[in-house]
Design an enzyme around this catalytic site. Structure first.
Site, PDB file in Angstrom:
ATOM      1  CG  ASP A  71     -70.712 -29.519  49.517  1.00 25.21           C
ATOM      2  OD1 ASP A  71     -71.340 -28.582  48.986  1.00 25.21           O
ATOM      3  OD2 ASP A  71     -71.047 -30.040  50.597  1.00 25.21           O
ATOM      4  CB  CYS A 110     -70.481 -26.820  51.936  1.00 28.78           C
ATOM      5  SG  CYS A 110     -70.449 -26.303  53.664  1.00 28.78           S
ATOM      6  CB  THR A 122     -74.321 -24.888  56.696  1.00 31.03           C
ATOM      7  OG1 THR A 122     -73.139 -25.696  56.841  1.00 31.03           O
ATOM      8  CG2 THR A 122     -75.562 -25.751  56.845  1.00 31.03           C
ATOM      9  CG  HIS A 140     -61.852  -5.792  63.601  1.00 33.77           C
ATOM     10  ND1 HIS A 140     -62.687  -5.511  64.663  1.00 33.77           N
ATOM     11  CD2 HIS A 140     -61.606  -4.593  63.007  1.00 33.77           C
ATOM     12  CE1 HIS A 140     -62.940  -4.202  64.715  1.00 33.77           C
ATOM     13  NE2 HIS A 140     -62.302  -3.630  63.710  1.00 33.77           N
ATOM     14  CG  HIS A 196     -57.923  -5.158  64.771  1.00 35.19           C
ATOM     15  ND1 HIS A 196     -58.874  -5.524  65.694  1.00 35.19           N
ATOM     16  CD2 HIS A 196     -58.192  -3.864  64.437  1.00 35.19           C
ATOM     17  CE1 HIS A 196     -59.696  -4.508  65.905  1.00 35.19           C
ATOM     18  NE2 HIS A 196     -59.305  -3.497  65.158  1.00 35.19           N
TER      19      HIS A 196
HETATM   20  C1  RB5 Z   1     -74.136 -31.737  52.336  1.00 27.88           C
HETATM   21  O1  RB5 Z   1     -75.386 -32.346  52.377  1.00 27.88           O
HETATM   22  C2  RB5 Z   1     -73.959 -30.804  53.512  1.00 27.88           C
HETATM   23  O2  RB5 Z   1     -73.823 -31.519  54.682  1.00 27.88           O
HETATM   24  C3  RB5 Z   1     -72.783 -29.895  53.293  1.00 27.88           C
HETATM   25  O3  RB5 Z   1     -72.951 -29.196  52.102  1.00 27.88           O
HETATM   26  C4  RB5 Z   1     -72.527 -28.828  54.345  1.00 27.88           C
HETATM   27  O4  RB5 Z   1     -73.700 -28.129  54.635  1.00 27.88           O
HETATM   28  C5  RB5 Z   1     -71.815 -29.260  55.547  1.00 27.88           C
HETATM   29  O5  RB5 Z   1     -71.408 -28.438  56.403  1.00 27.88           O
END
Ligand code: RB5
Length: 149
Positions: free
Chosen positions: A12, A69, A71, A102, A137
């Site tokens: 994203d 993204c 996180t 695995h 596995h």
């Molecule tokens: C975008 O602000 C953020 O929510 C997205 O990049 C991600 O971290 C979501 O899991």
């Protein structure tokens, strides 16, 4: 016939710069990159990009995928909804190696707001160079896949 080493990348808006670094890194290693992520910084929706990348792997167009993204978590969740996809978020190289060895993961998710570029590229290397060990596995991975059918 040589089988292309083809990898799909997507993200994203939160991870455009890190995605570009990953693209350059894996291109230098001989991977053919299919980059389907956005190129402009406007806010977008990670489920769209996770699903599209996952479909590129599930269809066989690409062998592996790296998705990003903020996180890594949201785009991983979206990718794992596509049958045949096994995607893990990693912030360390040990986990990245183990999800291949695995879990036979075919996609890696990274958090651009979690790991720096150097660590991210090391994680990508660990993921791409590890191989599935099969054996016990494989039994477990088959159990995951059986729930998809
Ligand atoms: C975008 O602000 C953020 O929510 C997205 O990049 C991600 O971290 C979501 O899991």
């Amino acid at each position: 016939m040589t089988i292309a080493k083809r990898i799909v990348l997507s993200s994203d808006h939160a991870a455009i710069e890190l995605r570009k670094a990953v693209a350059d890194h894996v291109t230098a290693q001989g991977w053919e990159v299919v980059d389907i992520g956005p190129t402009t910084p406007e806010s977008t929706h990670y489920p769209i990009h996770g699903k599209a990348a996952a479909e590129a792997v599930a269809s066989g167009r690409c062998q592996l995928g790296v998705i990003l993204c903020g996180t890594g978590q949201g785009i991983m969740m979206a990718a794992n909804k596509v049958p045949g996809i096994r995607c893990g978020v990693c912030s360390d190289t040990f986990s990245a190696r183990m999800i291949r060895q695995h879990n036979d993961a075919n996609m890696l998710a990274l958090g651009a707001r979690v790991v720096g570029e150097g660590q991210a590229l090391d994680i990508v290397d660990a993921f791409l160079t590890a191989e599935f060990e099969g054996g016990r596995h494989a039994t477990r991975v088959d159990m995951i896949e059986a729930d998809n059918s």
